[in-house]
Design an enzyme around this catalytic site. Structure first.
Site, PDB file in Angstrom:
ATOM      1  CG  ASP A  23       0.672 -12.173  18.694  1.00 28.30           C
ATOM      2  OD1 ASP A  23       0.484 -13.391  18.842  1.00 28.30           O
ATOM      3  OD2 ASP A  23       0.798 -11.375  19.653  1.00 28.30           O
ATOM      4  CB  ILE A  60      -1.790 -10.407  31.895  1.00 28.28           C
ATOM      5  CG1 ILE A  60      -0.349  -9.967  31.709  1.00 28.28           C
ATOM      6  CG2 ILE A  60      -2.611  -9.310  32.560  1.00 28.28           C
ATOM      7  CD1 ILE A  60      -0.193  -8.786  30.753  1.00 28.28           C
ATOM      8  CB  VAL A  96      -5.645 -12.222  25.327  1.00 35.12           C
ATOM      9  CG1 VAL A  96      -5.373 -10.724  25.276  1.00 35.12           C
ATOM     10  CG2 VAL A  96      -6.519 -12.638  24.153  1.00 35.12           C
ATOM     11  CE  LYS A 139      -1.158 -12.398  21.928  1.00 35.27           C
ATOM     12  NZ  LYS A 139       0.231 -11.985  22.141  1.00 35.27           N
ATOM     13  CD  GLU A 192      -7.226 -15.169  31.708  1.00 35.45           C
ATOM     14  OE1 GLU A 192      -8.330 -15.157  32.218  1.00 35.45           O
ATOM     15  OE2 GLU A 192      -6.720 -14.155  31.159  1.00 35.45           O
ATOM     16  CE  LYS A 217      -0.455 -15.796  19.392  1.00 32.67           C
ATOM     17  NZ  LYS A 217       0.720 -15.972  20.223  1.00 32.67           N
ATOM     18  N   GLY A 221       6.058 -16.141  27.182  1.00 34.20           N
ATOM     19  CA  GLY A 221       7.035 -16.902  27.958  1.00 34.20           C
ATOM     20  C   GLY A 221       6.408 -18.164  28.514  1.00 34.20           C
TER      21      GLY A 221
HETATM   22  N1  HSE Z   1       4.658 -13.613  20.025  1.00 32.68           N
HETATM   23  C1  HSE Z   1       3.839 -13.238  21.137  1.00 32.68           C
HETATM   24  C2  HSE Z   1       4.394 -11.948  21.741  1.00 32.68           C
HETATM   25  C3  HSE Z   1       3.807 -14.359  22.136  1.00 32.68           C
HETATM   26  O1  HSE Z   1       5.487 -11.528  21.382  1.00 32.68           O
HETATM   27  O2  HSE Z   1       3.732 -11.336  22.563  1.00 32.68           O
HETATM   28  C4  HSE Z   1       2.618 -14.369  23.017  1.00 32.68           C
HETATM   29  O3  HSE Z   1       1.420 -14.505  22.333  1.00 32.68           O
END
Ligand code: HSE
Length: 400
Positions: free
Chosen positions: A196, A131, A127, A200, A124, A100, A297
């Site tokens: 983060d 999902i 983000v 996104k 895909e 990302k 994950g």
């Molecule tokens: N560090 C991110 C989170 C991982 O906790 O959602 C997935 O981008």
């Protein structure tokens, strides 16, 4: 047979290797071709691991091999990922990435390079992990004017806030628990400071608007200032506290924010707990559509990356997404956004707060020495101006 190369054998890259090997037959059916991993690029050695047979250390091996038509980028970060992806696209190879940071920072340029070379740049997994959100936005919700995208886009912070809410844990202890359980990085700033989620929502807004939304322009607050006392108010109200990434259009203006919000139980994102992500998309015809699942994950994210590979294999020689224009989308000042606020002040400031925030509802969460108020709906700029003359303990926005 489609031969792919994977750049970066970390968590997601090794997940891609596993998905391709475990679901070989399924992928043959869904893509129409057998998909095999010809190369895995990494600076490290993996003695005894099956990846050894295809492990390489020089990116040129991939770039110079005409048999490789699809490159998976799972290195993370901007460099050398950007240089490698750009060269792969210029060499006529399509790219699928989970990165990302790369998409948010360099997406416009890489999408243009993909168009120029009649290949695809798909992301895909960047983000919402596993999902499906980008493909539905671009392929399914195409009859709508998308007016809002509002999501819980970070699993780490959602886990921490869920623990704080359900177990009364304070922020530091919840973060430590998240780290001990492998949900939070040892260096957690990107997650807990909201960076983060900011990247996104910038990607999603760029897709929706067809113009580049710069993540640097998005007002971003993390969850580090949320305390058990804030949760005492949330519990009193029967509401949750969630880190929301929200982007929306109103009249001719576009707004975006990442911040903790109080969320009412009737809102779809209220029930998104633990490491799960949820994304609510509002269209002018379809109304609200909700996407829910594992936002992080190894297996879930790798599944989304390999889904992109299947799409590329099924559509050779074309650019699947044209992407967004390079032209920048200006964002309006978040001060113009209207909402309610929870305001916590010391008892000695109560009278002044009631005069400044006429019609505010007093909330007693049983914390000695302080009092809370739920304001009327008002522009953020007005709230900030009035609150500036008080000794505010903390304030939290309420999701509209
Ligand atoms: N560090 C991110 C989170 C991982 O906790 O959602 C997935 O981008």
């Amino acid at each position: 047979m489609a031969k792919i190369a994977v750049m970066g054998f970390g968590t997601i890259g090794s997940g891609v290797f596993d998905v391709v090997n475990t679901n070989r037959e399924i992928l043959k059916k869904t893509s129409g071709e057998e998909i095999t991993v010809k190369y895995v690029l990494d600076i490290r050695e993996f003695p005894g691991h099956p990846v050894e047979k295809v492990l390489i250390h020089d990116v040129d091996t991939i770039l110079n091999d005409p048999e490789v038509t699809v490159v998976v980028e799972t290195m993370g970060g901007i460099e050398p990922a950007f240089t490698f992806v750009k060269k792969a696209l210029e060499a006529g190879k399509s790219v699928a990435t989970s990165n990302k940071e790369l998409v948010a920072k360099k997406g416009s340029e890489l999408l243009a390079t993909a168009r120029e070379n009649h290949v695809s740049f798909l992301f895909e997994a960047s983000v919402g992990g596993g999902i499906p959100i980008i493909r539905p936005l671009l392929s399914c919700l195409t009859a709508d004017d998308i007016q809002e995208v509002n999501g819980i886009l970070n699993g780490t912070t959602n886990y921490i806030l869920t623990k704080m809410n359900q177990e009364g844990t304070d922020f530091d202890a919840a973060l430590k628990e998240a780290q001990d359980n492998g949900f939070a990085e040892r260096k957690p700033e990107a997650d807990i400071e909201g960076y983060d989620a900011c990247r996104k929502i910038a990607i999603l807004m760029s897709l929706v608007l067809g113009r580049r939304v710069d993540f640097e322009d998005i007002h971003t607050e993390g969850i580090t200032k949320i305390t058990t006392r804030d949760f005492a108010y949330a519990n009193k109200l029967g509401w949750a506290i969630k880190l929301l990434a929200d982007g929306w259009k109103l009249d001719d203006k576009v707004y975006a924010i990442v911040a903790p919000f109080l969320v009412k139980p009737e809102k779809p994102l209220y029930m998104v707990n633990d490491v799960f992500n949820g994304i609510m998309v509002h269209g002018n015809m379809v109304d609200d559509v909700m996407f829910y699942g594992r936002g992080a994950g190894k297996d879930a994210t790798a599944s989304a990356v390999v889904g992109d590979v299947v799409d590329i294999v099924k559509n050779p020689g074309i650019t699947i997404y044209e992407g967004w224009e390079e032209e920048k989308q200006p964002l309006s000042d978040i001060g113009g956004a209207c909402r309610q606020f929870l305001l916590r002040v010391k008892c000695e400031d109560a009278e002044k707060a009631e005069a400044l925030f006429a019609g505010a509802e007093k909330i007693d969460a049983g914390i000695p020495g302080e009092v809370g108020y739920l304001t009327q709906t008002m522009p953020e700029s007005e709230f900030n101006k009035a609150a500036a003359s008080l000794d505010v303990i903390h304030s939290i926005r309420v999701q509209v």
